[in-house]
Structure formats: C-alpha cells, structure tokens
Write an enzyme that holds these catalytic residues in place. Structure first.
Site, PDB file in Angstrom:
ATOM      1  NE  ARG A  13      -3.887   2.103   2.314  1.00 47.68           N
ATOM      2  CZ  ARG A  13      -4.037   2.923   3.353  1.00 47.68           C
ATOM      3  NH1 ARG A  13      -3.346   2.720   4.473  1.00 47.68           N
ATOM      4  NH2 ARG A  13      -4.876   3.940   3.300  1.00 47.68           N
ATOM      5  CG  HIS A  32      -1.203   5.574  -0.569  1.00 48.97           C
ATOM      6  ND1 HIS A  32      -2.065   6.437   0.067  1.00 48.97           N
ATOM      7  CD2 HIS A  32      -1.938   4.457  -0.842  1.00 48.97           C
ATOM      8  CE1 HIS A  32      -3.252   5.868   0.187  1.00 48.97           C
ATOM      9  NE2 HIS A  32      -3.198   4.665  -0.351  1.00 48.97           N
ATOM     10  CG  ASN A  48      -0.892   9.337   2.212  1.00 51.60           C
ATOM     11  OD1 ASN A  48      -1.466   8.416   1.633  1.00 51.60           O
ATOM     12  ND2 ASN A  48      -0.187  10.249   1.562  1.00 51.60           N
ATOM     13  CG  HIS A  98      -7.521  -4.279  -2.569  1.00 48.48           C
ATOM     14  ND1 HIS A  98      -8.532  -3.564  -3.174  1.00 48.48           N
ATOM     15  CD2 HIS A  98      -6.608  -3.356  -2.154  1.00 48.48           C
ATOM     16  CE1 HIS A  98      -8.261  -2.270  -3.128  1.00 48.48           C
ATOM     17  NE2 HIS A  98      -7.090  -2.116  -2.521  1.00 48.48           N
TER      18      HIS A  98
END
Length: 334
Positions: free
Chosen positions: A73, A77, A102, A200
């Site tokens: 993840r 980002h 975040n 995911h």
C-alpha cells in the site's frame, strides 16, 4: 485465525511462469532503460543492496504478518503521487504523509531499518525510492506471490505536498470510469487496473473505508444498502464494524487467505465478497469481468500479469540522475 492465514511462504515459480516472467522482463528492458532505470543498477556500487532490503522485509514479516500488505500500500501511495520518488516518506508540515488519506499508512519503520543498514555498508548510494519499490516487490514474494527482478536507479524527490494526495489516489467509492481515468493518467491501462487491484488479496482496511455500503437505521444498527455485496459477508462486516466502532478498527481485505498473496481476491469478487465498492465494480463492469474470471480460474495468469503491471507501476514518474537525490534519511530531504 485459520492456520492457512498465519503461514507465510516463499513462492517458488513453476518453469512455465519463470519463462513467462523472463519474456515480460525482456519486453520492458528497453522502456525502463529509457526511463534511466536498469536491472542490477547497484551491482558495482552496492552488490548486496537487494539482499539487505529483502532480509529486512523478511525479518519484519516474521514478527508481523501484516507488513507485506502495508509495504504494498505504501508503494501505491508513493508512486501515484509525484511518481515513485519516496515523497510519501518525507516528514514536515503539510507533506503527503500528513494528509488524512495517508495517516493510516504503515511500513515506514521497515523502510527506515533497511535504509540504516544500507547507509552503514553503502553510504549515500541506495535511494529510499528504490528501497520502497524493492521492499514491496519482496513483500509480495514473501507472502507467496511471484518473485522477479525489477530495475533500479530511482532518485528521491525533494517535494512532498499534502495537496497533491487526494487528486491522485483511488478512493474506495470510485466508479470504474473514475479509476480508469486516474490509472490512464499514470500510464497504466485497464488491464493494469484489474491486475494491480489484486493487491487487495493482502492487507487491512479501516471500517470507514467501506462504510458507504451500509446505513444506520432508526435503532442505531447498520444495514446493507449495497446489494452487490453478499448478504452473509455483509453481516460478518457489520459484526466486525458495528455502528460506533473505533476509528482504529480494521478488517482483512481478503477474509479467506488474509496473509497469502494469491488469486483469492478474484475468487472473492465472483462470490460478491469484494470489500470495497471499487472492488465490486470490477465484476459488474463488462470491460473487466472476463479478466476477473480469468484470474479467479488461473493463478499463474494473475502472477504473470502482476509481474508486468508491477514493473509499470514502479516506473511511474521516476526521477533519475540530477532530477532527485539520495537522501541520508528517508524522512528528510538533504
């Protein structure tokens, strides 16, 4: 937790998958060289760089099985905002790291640990941007996914602005068209969107990330309003995330094999057990349903596509040579 969820394994690619991944690397070698990246970039300047990063990730995962999901993840980002330049790691007022989107990110300590080791053996040589990319790549392999090489040579960015975060990351309530527009802006295709959504298959989500699929009734209880969500799965989610649940409460993205990087995510989608609305639309949209079905039925196909799409993701907006720097500390620009 089921024993199969606790077990962290190393993926050993089959001969067919190895051959297919080699072809992927060959096809991408020209494009990454144009971007200023290259395979074995540290072969001379820091030969053990990738081993040190991998060892750090492996050690952290052995005590915390949620680490692979956090690192993956963190990569997304980072790369979607300002490109893959470690701008997400910078501390300071109004940096990306401080944006509300975040604040739930994790894995920073793993990146910092790897950087400290590298600075001892190869000072001012390996960028934080490369560490993030390598750590995410290794996290997938450690969690049971495909192991492959990626090019390195990224430089660390000097700019990190919280205002750039929201316009550049996928919201869990996005429609297919909204996601595709964002992915296309990063040079990523519809196929990449479906493939990279497979991230995911590991990781955690806060209750607020899927609360839009429920509503609170007059008695204060949550009820399902998104009929694309399996009713029994919805009940499980309500038990774990009742009305008034703590903002720190989390659930596994994949309720079946929570810590294994596999194709279970796509199998879950076919059973209408995608956690987010942005997951469920992959099955509902005619442009992506066939690819979801293909990955659900063939894990090697997913792994092959993952290798290709991951290479593209980690090449988004990279900075090389004098476009960036090699930070001494990942949290601060030099």
């Amino acid at each position: 937790m089921a024993s199969m969820e606790k077990k962290i394994t190393i993926f050993s690619p089959t001969p067919n998958l190895c051959t297919l991944l080699i072809l992927v690397f060959f096809c991408f070698s020209l494009s990454v060289s144009r971007a200023g990246l290259s395979f074995n970039f540290y072969a001379t300047s820091c030969p053990a760089a990738e081993f040190m990063v991998s060892n750090t990730v492996r050690s952290a995962t052995s005590t915390d099985p949620t680490i692979p999901g956090k690192l993956l993840r963190l990569l997304f980002h980072d790369c979607f905002v300002e490109g893959c330049d470690a701008s997400v790691l910078l501390k300071g007022n109004r940096t990306e790291r401080n944006d509300p989107a975040n604040t739930s990110l994790g894995g920073f300590s793993v990146i910092d640990s790897a950087k400290r080791v590298l600075e001892v053996f190869c000072p001012a040589t390996v960028s934080c941007a490369d560490i993030i990319a390598l750590a995410a790549r290794d996290a997938v392999a450690i969690a049971g996914g495909p192991a492959f090489q990626i090019p390195t040579g990224r430089r660390d960015g000097r700019i990190s602005d919280a205002a750039n975060v929201r316009p550049n990351i996928v919201d869990t309530s996005f429609t297919m068209d909204e996601m595709l527009k964002l992915f296309n802006s990063k040079g990523l295709s519809l196929d990449d969107l479906v493939t990279l959504s497979g991230a995911h298959t590991i990781g955690l989500a806060h209750c607020s990330a899927f609360s839009d699929r429920f509503q609170q009734d007059s008695k204060g209880k949550l009820t399902r309003i998104d009929t694309s969500l399996d009713s029994s799965y919805a009940k499980e989610l309500i038990k774990k995330c009742p009305a008034g649940a703590s903002t720190s409460e989390t659930v596994n993205n994949d309720p079946t094999t929570s810590f294994a990087f596999d194709n279970q995510y796509y199998i879950n989608l076919l059973a209408h057990k995608g956690l987010f609305q942005s997951d469920s639309v992959l099955l509902e949209d005619g442009r992506t349903r066939k690819q979801v079905e293909a990955f659900a039925n063939d894990q090697e196909s997913f792994f092959r596509s993952w290798g290709e799409s991951f290479l593209k993701l980690t090449s988004v907006g990279v900075k090389t040579d004098d476009e960036g720097e090699i930070r001494q500390s990942c949290s601060f620009a030099n």
